[in-house]
Each structure stands twice: as C-alpha cells, then as structure tokens.
Design an enzyme around this catalytic site. Structure first.
Site, mmCIF file in Angstrom:
data_model
loop_
_atom_site.group_PDB
_atom_site.id
_atom_site.type_symbol
_atom_site.label_atom_id
_atom_site.label_comp_id
_atom_site.label_asym_id
_atom_site.label_seq_id
_atom_site.Cartn_x
_atom_site.Cartn_y
_atom_site.Cartn_z
ATOM 1 N N THR A 250 47.172 47.854 41.037
ATOM 2 C CA THR A 250 48.312 48.207 40.181
ATOM 3 C C THR A 250 48.324 47.342 38.931
ATOM 4 O O THR A 250 48.557 47.822 37.818
ATOM 5 C CB THR A 250 49.642 48.050 40.959
ATOM 6 O OG1 THR A 250 49.530 48.744 42.198
ATOM 7 C CG2 THR A 250 50.799 48.640 40.187
ATOM 8 N N GLY B 13 44.410 42.971 41.314
ATOM 9 C CA GLY B 13 44.719 44.098 42.198
ATOM 10 C C GLY B 13 44.792 45.412 41.439
ATOM 11 O O GLY B 13 44.763 45.444 40.211
ATOM 12 N N ASP C 9 51.836 40.615 38.269
ATOM 13 C CA ASP C 9 50.942 40.513 39.423
ATOM 14 C C ASP C 9 51.440 41.408 40.547
ATOM 15 O O ASP C 9 52.623 41.764 40.593
ATOM 16 C CB ASP C 9 50.881 39.055 39.905
ATOM 17 C CG ASP C 9 49.537 38.679 40.497
ATOM 18 O OD1 ASP C 9 48.767 39.600 40.854
ATOM 19 O OD2 ASP C 9 49.254 37.476 40.625
ATOM 20 N N ALA D 210 51.589 42.322 44.924
ATOM 21 C CA ALA D 210 51.914 41.591 46.151
ATOM 22 C C ALA D 210 51.546 42.472 47.329
ATOM 23 O O ALA D 210 51.458 43.695 47.202
ATOM 24 C CB ALA D 210 53.396 41.236 46.203
ATOM 25 N N LYS E 186 50.979 37.168 49.250
ATOM 26 C CA LYS E 186 49.886 37.619 48.400
ATOM 27 C C LYS E 186 48.579 37.067 48.954
ATOM 28 O O LYS E 186 48.595 36.196 49.798
ATOM 29 C CB LYS E 186 50.095 37.126 46.956
ATOM 30 C CG LYS E 186 51.244 37.834 46.251
ATOM 31 C CD LYS E 186 51.580 37.261 44.893
ATOM 32 C CE LYS E 186 50.443 37.179 43.916
ATOM 33 N NZ LYS E 186 49.658 38.418 43.767
ATOM 34 N N GLY E 187 47.469 37.582 48.461
ATOM 35 C CA GLY E 187 46.180 37.037 48.871
ATOM 36 C C GLY E 187 45.263 38.045 49.512
ATOM 37 O O GLY E 187 44.200 37.695 50.020
ATOM 38 N N GLY E 188 45.652 39.326 49.476
ATOM 39 C CA GLY E 188 44.765 40.371 49.988
ATOM 40 C C GLY E 188 43.442 40.383 49.248
ATOM 41 O O GLY E 188 42.403 40.693 49.808
ATOM 42 N N LYS F 299 55.059 48.296 50.220
ATOM 43 C CA LYS F 299 54.924 46.838 50.320
ATOM 44 C C LYS F 299 56.263 46.150 50.630
ATOM 45 O O LYS F 299 56.305 44.946 50.826
ATOM 46 C CB LYS F 299 54.367 46.267 48.997
ATOM 47 C CG LYS F 299 53.053 46.918 48.542
ATOM 48 C CD LYS F 299 51.882 46.462 49.380
ATOM 49 C CE LYS F 299 50.622 47.272 49.113
ATOM 50 N NZ LYS F 299 50.079 47.119 47.782
ATOM 51 N N GLU G 114 46.564 32.744 41.346
ATOM 52 C CA GLU G 114 47.753 33.552 41.063
ATOM 53 C C GLU G 114 49.014 32.695 41.143
ATOM 54 O O GLU G 114 49.904 32.801 40.302
ATOM 55 C CB GLU G 114 47.852 34.718 42.054
ATOM 56 C CG GLU G 114 46.824 35.802 41.807
ATOM 57 C CD GLU G 114 46.725 36.831 42.927
ATOM 58 O OE1 GLU G 114 46.116 37.872 42.703
ATOM 59 O OE2 GLU G 114 47.256 36.579 44.029
#
Length: 237
Positions: A36, A34, A90, A92, A103-105, A130, A112
C-alpha cells in the site's frame, strides 16, 4: 475481472493516494515499506512530475522504498542530513483500537520505527482486514536479533511467554536477513495484554535490536475498504 478493476488493488491505490495527498511542498517525507505504501510513493512521484509538489525529500525505511522512490523520481536523503521529518507514511500488519501497531511482515520494522517515531506526523495506510481488537490476534510479532545472540534470545523470549520461530526465507535456503544483516524471530503470544510493557521487555533482551510493536507512534490511520465493489477510505484519528 482484469487487474485494472481488481477492487483490492484499487482500494490500496486509493489509500496510497489519500496519504500522498497529505504531503505538501517543501516537506521531508518518511517513505515506508509494503504494497500500500508503494502506491503512496508512486503518487508522490506523480505529483512531483506534474509540478503540483515541489522540493520534496524522502527518507526510505528499506531497500524496497529506496528502489521505488528512485523509480518514481522522489529525491532521497538520509537521517544524518536532516533535523526533522514532517510526515511518515507506512503500512502495518495489525492496528488495535488505540492505534497501536504490529509491523515487520516485510522485516523492515527497525528502520521503520526509527523513521516513523522521528516524524512529526505518522500516517498509517492499511486495509480494514488489518484492524484487530487486540494485537497479536492474527499476526506473529517480529523481533530483529543479531545473529550471535540467537540462542539466548530464543530462550529469553520463551521466558516472557512467547513461542519464537526463526523466519526462514522464501525461495532462499536459510533464514531471512534484514537490511541490517540480522535475523527475524516471529513470536506467537497467546495474548498481548500490555503492548507498551512487552515492547520494552523484548527490547531489553541483550541481542534484540528492535521489535514490531509500535505503541503510541501512529497519529492517523487511513483505512481502505471495499463497499459495494467501490474503494472507500476512512480516517481513524
């Protein structure tokens, strides 16, 4: 306003830097997926180049993380070759007050979850948008499914009260394919009262590989905010 002074971009960089600063020499680091987390990988690479960090090994959670790590000079290995992960960083898509996540976008949630759950410390990097009171309030719940099981899985998810939809590719005809070669179903639940129970119920459906509920896995949330035009990072322990 130039890209260099874009407050959202600056804030993501600051959160990524705050996470990267928690990495110490000799650590095995889970590298998430992702925008960030991409900054965290970049800053880990910068710290290695400057000599501030030594002997770092990364475990990527996706093809994206692998490409970024190589670009920024972070050495990589696989889960087969290590017996622990010191820290995982990671993003979110949603974080609730109990530090549970969706998660999982980016369709990488299966890898992950393996890496993040295996880590001694899992640090989540997000922006304040978020943070939610209840999971599922802004984001659909991703479920990774093996292709042959698509139809029965859709029916089973409907029985659990979800409205499932196959994730279609953008600039690609047909469905999104994960790094494992599977489909992603995005599921709308009107309310997720018990994330831990739903996580188990979904994963018990034959053909489901993994879902995007991360319950009791996160140790520290680093939240980026823009206050009076300045990026600020706060911690949720």
């Amino acid at each position: 306003m130039s890209a260099g002074t874009d407050p959202i971009k600056l804030m993501k960089q600051e959160v990524g830097k705050a996470a990267a600063n928690r990495v110490q020499s000799g650590m095995i680091v889970g590298l998430g997926t992702g925008s960030t987390t991409a900054y965290a990988i970049e800053f880990i690479g910068n710290r290695l180049k400057s000599g501030e960090l030594k002997d770092i090994i990364g475990i990527p959670t996706s093809f994206q993380a692998e490409v970024l790590a190589k670009k920024h000079g972070v050495p990589l290995t696989t889960l087969d070759a290590v017996d622990h992960i010191d820290i995982a960083i990671d993003g979110a898509d949603e974080v609730d007050p109990q530090k549970n996540l969706i998660k999982g976008g980016g369709a990488a949630h299966t890898r992950e979850k393996v890496v993040d759950a295996f880590a001694d410390q899992f640090i989540v990097v997000v922006d304040s948008g978020k943070l939610v009171e209840k999971l599922g309030s802004t984001f659909l719940l991703p479920v990774e499914v093996i292709p042959m099981a698509l139809a029965p899985t859709l029916r089973a998810i409907e029985k659990l009260g979800g409205k499932p939809e196959l994730r279609e590719g953008i600039r690609k005809a047909g469905p999104v394919i994960t790094d494992q070669g599977n489909f992603v179903i995005d599921v709308k639940f009107n309310t997720i009262e018990n994330p831990a129970e739903l996580e188990k119920a979904l994963n018990n459906i034959p053909g489901v590989l993994e879902n995007g509920l991360f319950v009791g896995v996160a140790d520290l949330i680093l939240v980026g905010e823009v206050q009076e035009g300045q990026p600020v990072v706060r911690e949720i322990q």
